[in-house]
Design an enzyme around this catalytic site. Structure first.
Site, short mmCIF file in Angstrom:
data_model
loop_
_atom_site.label_atom_id
_atom_site.label_comp_id
_atom_site.label_asym_id
_atom_site.label_seq_id
_atom_site.Cartn_x
_atom_site.Cartn_y
_atom_site.Cartn_z
CG HIS A 164 -1.87 1.15 1.26
ND1 HIS A 164 -3.14 1.03 1.76
CD2 HIS A 164 -1.78 2.44 0.85
CE1 HIS A 164 -3.79 2.17 1.65
NE2 HIS A 164 -2.96 3.05 1.10
CG HIS A 175 -10.01 4.30 3.23
ND1 HIS A 175 -8.83 5.01 3.36
CD2 HIS A 175 -10.81 4.75 4.24
CE1 HIS A 175 -8.92 5.84 4.36
NE2 HIS A 175 -10.12 5.71 4.92
CE LYS A 203 -7.79 1.85 -0.83
NZ LYS A 203 -6.53 2.55 -0.60
CB ALA A 230 -5.20 12.56 6.43
CG ASN A 237 -5.42 8.30 -3.52
OD1 ASN A 237 -4.38 7.71 -3.82
ND2 ASN A 237 -5.58 8.88 -2.34
CG HIS A 276 -0.82 7.08 -1.03
ND1 HIS A 276 -2.01 7.21 -1.73
CD2 HIS A 276 -1.12 6.44 0.13
CE1 HIS A 276 -2.99 6.67 -1.01
NE2 HIS A 276 -2.48 6.20 0.11
CG LEU A 277 4.87 5.75 -5.68
CD1 LEU A 277 5.19 4.87 -6.89
CD2 LEU A 277 6.14 6.09 -4.92
NE ARG A 278 0.32 11.91 -2.04
CZ ARG A 278 -0.68 11.40 -1.35
NH1 ARG A 278 -1.63 10.73 -1.97
NH2 ARG A 278 -0.75 11.55 -0.04
CG HIS A 333 -0.06 15.11 2.16
ND1 HIS A 333 -0.91 15.30 1.09
CD2 HIS A 333 -0.52 14.03 2.83
CE1 HIS A 333 -1.86 14.37 1.13
NE2 HIS A 333 -1.64 13.59 2.17
CG LEU A 390 -8.10 10.62 7.53
CD1 LEU A 390 -8.88 11.38 6.47
CD2 LEU A 390 -8.98 10.37 8.75
CG ASP A 420 -1.82 4.77 3.97
OD1 ASP A 420 -1.87 5.19 2.79
OD2 ASP A 420 -2.60 5.17 4.86
CG HIS A 447 -5.19 2.10 5.78
ND1 HIS A 447 -6.54 1.92 5.98
CD2 HIS A 447 -5.09 2.88 4.68
CE1 HIS A 447 -7.22 2.57 5.06
NE2 HIS A 447 -6.36 3.15 4.25
#
Length: 345
Positions: A13, A136, A99, A263, A41, A15-17, A251, A219, A247, A174
């Protein structure tokens, strides 16, 4: 024990943006992890096979030179997801999972599902082909307390879906509560869960006691200490149904340190050091490889990585407080205690 050899781990899980952020954070994961399940996302989200292929190409283009890191792609489930497109993406190995974000549950989740009856046909097809659904697991009803949203999601949403669609393979991502740990343990072979690094370390006091600490805000939000202890017990148990999904969610500080801050905790860089410290505390270092490198691969039906990494114990590791992107600083998660384990090389 002051030296530990593991199969190279996977992050189930991540996030790489995109854009400048992707270029800055990808090396932090690729340094230690062979594969990662990349979350969809973005804005706009990754909803079709074409979107996933384009995003995969951008990730591969951002890899450090010589890296063999492999992104595993996901599709963002919407009420308009098309079954033929999803099945085609799965059949050619383009996507590894789908997802589910309840609409409004977390960062960039506005396109998520509001009416679950509208995705039933998609979920039935996923059950037929064995494509996992990553959830989620929180309701977004404003009348439900934020600390109860995971438990209510299990009762109102997840359990009914799993009863209605037998054979649907589900990963509760998560997890943050003892309720989720118990549900996964009783859920059979089609249910598993990821546990993050930061949820093994922090409880809600870390966010709120003595002042608000926005870099611990995530979150699902961290819960009471009894729940953190349940997560630690699950992660270190050796049970194959629990495995690592960091996760890690970068940011910019400018977005975290504002009246309505984002978050997410950025843990990609120091996750393995933190996990080794936590597993050692529990007398479970021999189970770390299962959690990081074996259990997730088994659930997703892929072979574990052949390559190895070595962790060694010594003087505290000095990690930078953050990483610099073209747009600003991303602060690294601080566990609040010294880290004596480092990845060699």
């Amino acid at each position: 024990m002051d030296r530990l050899t593991l199969r190279r781990p996977d992050d189930w899980h991540l996030h790489l943006r995109d854009g400048a952020m992707l270029k800055a954070v990808l090396p932090e994961t690729a340094r230690h992890f062979a594969r990662a399940l990349v979350m969809p996302n973005l804005v706009p989200p990754v909803v079709t096979a074409a979107d996933a292929a384009d995003y995969r190409d951008r990730i591969l283009a951002a890899k450090p030179r010589g890296s063999d890191f492999r992104p595993l792609m996901t599709l963002y489930l919407t009420e308009d997801t098309q079954v033929p497109d999803l099945r085609a993406a799965a059949e050619i190995g383009l996507v590894t999972a789908v997802k589910l974000y309840p609409a409004g549950a977390t960062t960039n989740s506005a396109s998520g599902v509001k009416d679950f009856t509208k995705v039933r046909r998609v979920l039935e097809n996923m059950a037929q082909i064995g494509l996992p659904l990553c959830v989620h697991g929180e309701v977004t009803d404003p009348e439900v307390d934020i600390f109860d949203r995971e438990a209510v999601f299990i009762e109102r949403v997840l359990d009914p879906i799993r009863r209605d669609i037998p054979g649907l393979r589900v990963v509760m991502e998560h997890i943050t509560t003892a309720d989720a740990v118990d549900y996964v343990r009783d859920g059979g072979d089609d249910l598993a869960a990821t546990i993050t690094t930061h949820h093994l370390v922090i409880n809600r006091n870390h966010i709120l006691a003595g002042g608000i600490r926005p870099h611990y805000y995530c979150l699902p939000v961290a819960k009471r200490e009894v729940h953190r202890k349940a997560l630690v017990a699950a992660a270190t148990s050796g049970e194959a149904r629990f495995f690592l999904g960091t996760d890690s969610a970068p940011h910019l500080d400018a977005a975290k340190l504002m009246p309505c801050g984002c978050a997410g905790c950025f843990t990609a860089t120091n996750t393995l050091s933190i996990l080794a410290e936590m597993f050692e505390r529990e007398g479970a270092l021999e189970r770390l490889e299962g959690f990081t490198s074996l259990h997730g691969a088994a659930f997703y039906r892929v072979e574990p990585n052949d390559a190895r990494i070595v962790l060694s114990k010594g003087e505290p590791v000095r990690y930078p407080p953050g990483i610099l992107t073209e747009d600003g600083v991303v602060t690294m998660f601080d566990p609040g205690f010294p880290l004596h384990w480092r990845v060699e090389g």
